[in-house]
Design an enzyme around this catalytic site. Structure first.
Site, PDB file in Angstrom:
ATOM      1  N   THR A   1       0.960  -1.379   0.013  1.00  0.00           N
ATOM      2  CA  THR A   1      -0.052  -0.044   0.191  1.00  0.00           C
ATOM      3  C   THR A   1       0.735   1.533  -0.125  1.00  0.00           C
ATOM      4  O   THR A   1       1.553   1.224   0.362  1.00  0.00           O
ATOM      5  CB  THR A   1      -1.040   0.256   1.299  1.00  0.00           C
ATOM      6  OG1 THR A   1       0.415  -0.333   2.856  1.00  0.00           O
ATOM      7  CG2 THR A   1      -1.554  -0.857   1.422  1.00  0.00           C
TER       8      THR A   1
ATOM      9  N   SER B   1       1.130   5.048   1.600  1.00  0.00           N
ATOM     10  CA  SER B   1       1.062   5.333   2.767  1.00  0.00           C
ATOM     11  C   SER B   1       0.194   6.540   2.551  1.00  0.00           C
ATOM     12  O   SER B   1       0.058   7.129   1.489  1.00  0.00           O
ATOM     13  CB  SER B   1       1.880   6.246   3.407  1.00  0.00           C
ATOM     14  OG  SER B   1       3.421   5.219   4.060  1.00  0.00           O
TER      15      SER B   1
ATOM     16  N   SER C   1       5.553   2.957  -4.872  1.00  0.00           N
ATOM     17  CA  SER C   1       5.031   3.319  -6.551  1.00  0.00           C
ATOM     18  C   SER C   1       6.151   4.617  -6.691  1.00  0.00           C
ATOM     19  O   SER C   1       6.095   4.970  -7.913  1.00  0.00           O
ATOM     20  CB  SER C   1       3.871   4.691  -5.209  1.00  0.00           C
ATOM     21  OG  SER C   1       4.395   5.620  -4.899  1.00  0.00           O
TER      22      SER C   1
ATOM     23  N   GLU D   1      13.156  -0.966  -2.487  1.00  0.00           N
ATOM     24  CA  GLU D   1      12.197  -1.291  -2.948  1.00  0.00           C
ATOM     25  C   GLU D   1      12.039  -3.174  -3.156  1.00  0.00           C
ATOM     26  O   GLU D   1      13.385  -3.535  -4.265  1.00  0.00           O
ATOM     27  CB  GLU D   1      10.938  -0.970  -4.131  1.00  0.00           C
ATOM     28  CG  GLU D   1       9.795  -1.976  -3.861  1.00  0.00           C
ATOM     29  CD  GLU D   1       8.317  -2.125  -2.653  1.00  0.00           C
ATOM     30  OE1 GLU D   1       8.296  -1.532  -2.055  1.00  0.00           O
ATOM     31  OE2 GLU D   1       8.301  -2.858  -2.650  1.00  0.00           O
TER      32      GLU D   1
HETATM   33  N1  SAH Z   1       6.372   5.510   0.434  1.00  0.00           N
HETATM   34  C1  SAH Z   1       5.750   4.286  -0.354  1.00  0.00           C
HETATM   35  C2  SAH Z   1       5.105   3.786  -0.344  1.00  0.00           C
HETATM   36  C3  SAH Z   1       5.637   3.020   0.871  1.00  0.00           C
HETATM   37  S1  SAH Z   1       4.537   1.146   1.831  1.00  0.00           S
HETATM   38  C4  SAH Z   1       5.241   5.159  -1.748  1.00  0.00           C
HETATM   39  O1  SAH Z   1       5.153   6.529  -2.124  1.00  0.00           O
HETATM   40  O2  SAH Z   1       5.072   5.117  -2.750  1.00  0.00           O
HETATM   41  C5  SAH Z   1       5.857  -0.139   1.979  1.00  0.00           C
HETATM   42  C6  SAH Z   1       6.084  -0.622   0.386  1.00  0.00           C
HETATM   43  O3  SAH Z   1       7.936  -1.298   1.487  1.00  0.00           O
HETATM   44  C7  SAH Z   1       5.870  -1.689   0.121  1.00  0.00           C
HETATM   45  O4  SAH Z   1       6.111  -0.984  -1.190  1.00  0.00           O
HETATM   46  C8  SAH Z   1       6.918  -2.671   0.289  1.00  0.00           C
HETATM   47  O5  SAH Z   1       6.665  -3.723  -0.687  1.00  0.00           O
HETATM   48  C9  SAH Z   1       7.861  -2.566   0.767  1.00  0.00           C
HETATM   49  N2  SAH Z   1       8.892  -3.278   1.599  1.00  0.00           N
HETATM   50  C10 SAH Z   1       8.297  -4.191   2.676  1.00  0.00           C
HETATM   51  N3  SAH Z   1       9.928  -4.811   3.148  1.00  0.00           N
HETATM   52  C11 SAH Z   1      10.865  -4.359   2.830  1.00  0.00           C
HETATM   53  C12 SAH Z   1      12.070  -4.783   2.936  1.00  0.00           C
HETATM   54  N4  SAH Z   1      12.542  -5.409   3.562  1.00  0.00           N
HETATM   55  N5  SAH Z   1      13.022  -3.884   1.785  1.00  0.00           N
HETATM   56  C13 SAH Z   1      11.888  -3.312   1.139  1.00  0.00           C
HETATM   57  N6  SAH Z   1      10.657  -2.876   0.051  1.00  0.00           N
HETATM   58  C14 SAH Z   1       9.915  -2.758   1.613  1.00  0.00           C
END
Ligand code: SAH
Length: 191
Positions: free
Chosen positions: A33, A35, A64, A87
Site C-alpha cells: 500500500t 502510505s 510507487s 523496494e
Molecule cells: N512510501 C511508499 C509506500 C511505502 S509502503 C510510496 O510512496 O509509494 C511500504 C513498501 O515497503 C511496500 O511497497 C513494500 O513492498 C515495501 N517493503 C516491505 N518490506 C521491505 C523490505 N524489507 N525491503 C524493501 N522494501 C520493503
C-alpha cells in the site's frame, strides 16, 4: 491511486484528494500500500532539516516511488545530492522507474545517477551510497534495523515505523549528532 484520484498538476491532485476524502493508505498492488498522504507529510516534516539541497537520502520501501521523488525534488537543488529508493517487489520497482522516467527532472537524475530506484531488502540499507543525511523507512520493522543506524551521517535522521506488520506500530526517530552519538525517541503511534 492515480486512477481513482488524479489532477493535471500537484495543486489539482491535492484538491482532488481533499474532495474525495482519500487521506488513507491505498493499494499499490502486489499486497503493498502507498502510505496515507498525511503520513508522507509527517515524515517530510520530521526530515525537513535534513532534506536540504545536496542531501543524501535513502527511502526504504519506496513502493510507487512517489515519496522518493519528493525527496529527490528537495535534494536535487544542491550539488552532491544522492537519493536512493530500495523496494523488494520487483514489479513496483519497474513501475516506479517508469513513472520517474515520465518526469523530466527525475529522468535526468536517473541518467546522472543522483536518483536510483533499486530492488532489494531495504532493511539492510544501501552501503554503497552511505552515509545518509535522511533515511525514511516505509516498511515497518520489528526493531530499528542496525544497518540503517550504521548508515546515518553525523547530523542525520532516521524515521522508521517499529512494530508488527499490520499491527500497532511506533514511529521512531533516530538522530546521530555531529559527534556521532545516536539518540532515539517515539514520535507517535501509527498503523
Ligand atoms: N512510501 C511508499 C509506500 C511505502 S509502503 C510510496 O510512496 O509509494 C511500504 C513498501 O515497503 C511496500 O511497497 C513494500 O513492498 C515495501 N517493503 C516491505 N518490506 C521491505 C523490505 N524489507 N525491503 C524493501 N522494501 C520493503
Amino acid at each position: 491511486m492515480s486512477w481513482t484520484c488524479h489532477g493535471s498538476n500537484n495543486t489539482t491532485m491535492v484538491a482532488a484528494l481533499k474532495r474525495a476524502g482519500l487521506d488513507a493508505p491505498q493499494p499499490l498492488g502486489y499486497g503493498a500500500t502507498i502510505s496515507a498522504p498525511h503520513m508522507h507529510a509527517v515524515c517530510l516534516e520530521l526530515l525537513a532539516r535534513q532534506l536540504r539541497p545536496g542531501a543524501r537520502v535513502l527511502d526504504v520501501g519506496s513502493g510507487s516511488g512517489y515519496l522518493t521523488l519528493v525527496f529527490a525534488h528537495l535534494a536535487a537543488r544542491g550539488p552532491g545530492a544522492v537519493v536512493v529508493g530500495v523496494e523488494h517487489i520487483s514489479e513496483l520497482v519497474a513501475s516506479s522507474l517508469a513513472a520517474a522516467r515520465g518526469v523530466p527532472w527525475a529522468a535526468a537524475m536517473l541518467v546522472d545517477g543522483s536518483l536510483q530506484l533499486l530492488q532489494g531488502d531495504g532493511h539492510a540499507g544501501y552501503p554503497a551510497a552511505a552515509p545518509f543525511d535522511a533515511i525514511h523507512v516505509g516498511a515497518a520493522a520489528a526493531a530499528v534495523p542496525p544497518a540503517l543506524m550504521a548508515q546515518l551521517a553525523p547530523g542525520g535522521r532516521l524515521v522508521v515505523p517499529v512494530g508488527p506488520e499490520g499491527g500497532p506500530q511506533q514511529l521512531v526517530v533516530v538522530d546521530r549528532d555531529e559527534r556521532g552519538r545516536l539518540s532515539s525517541r517515539v514520535e507517535m503511534g501509527v498503523m
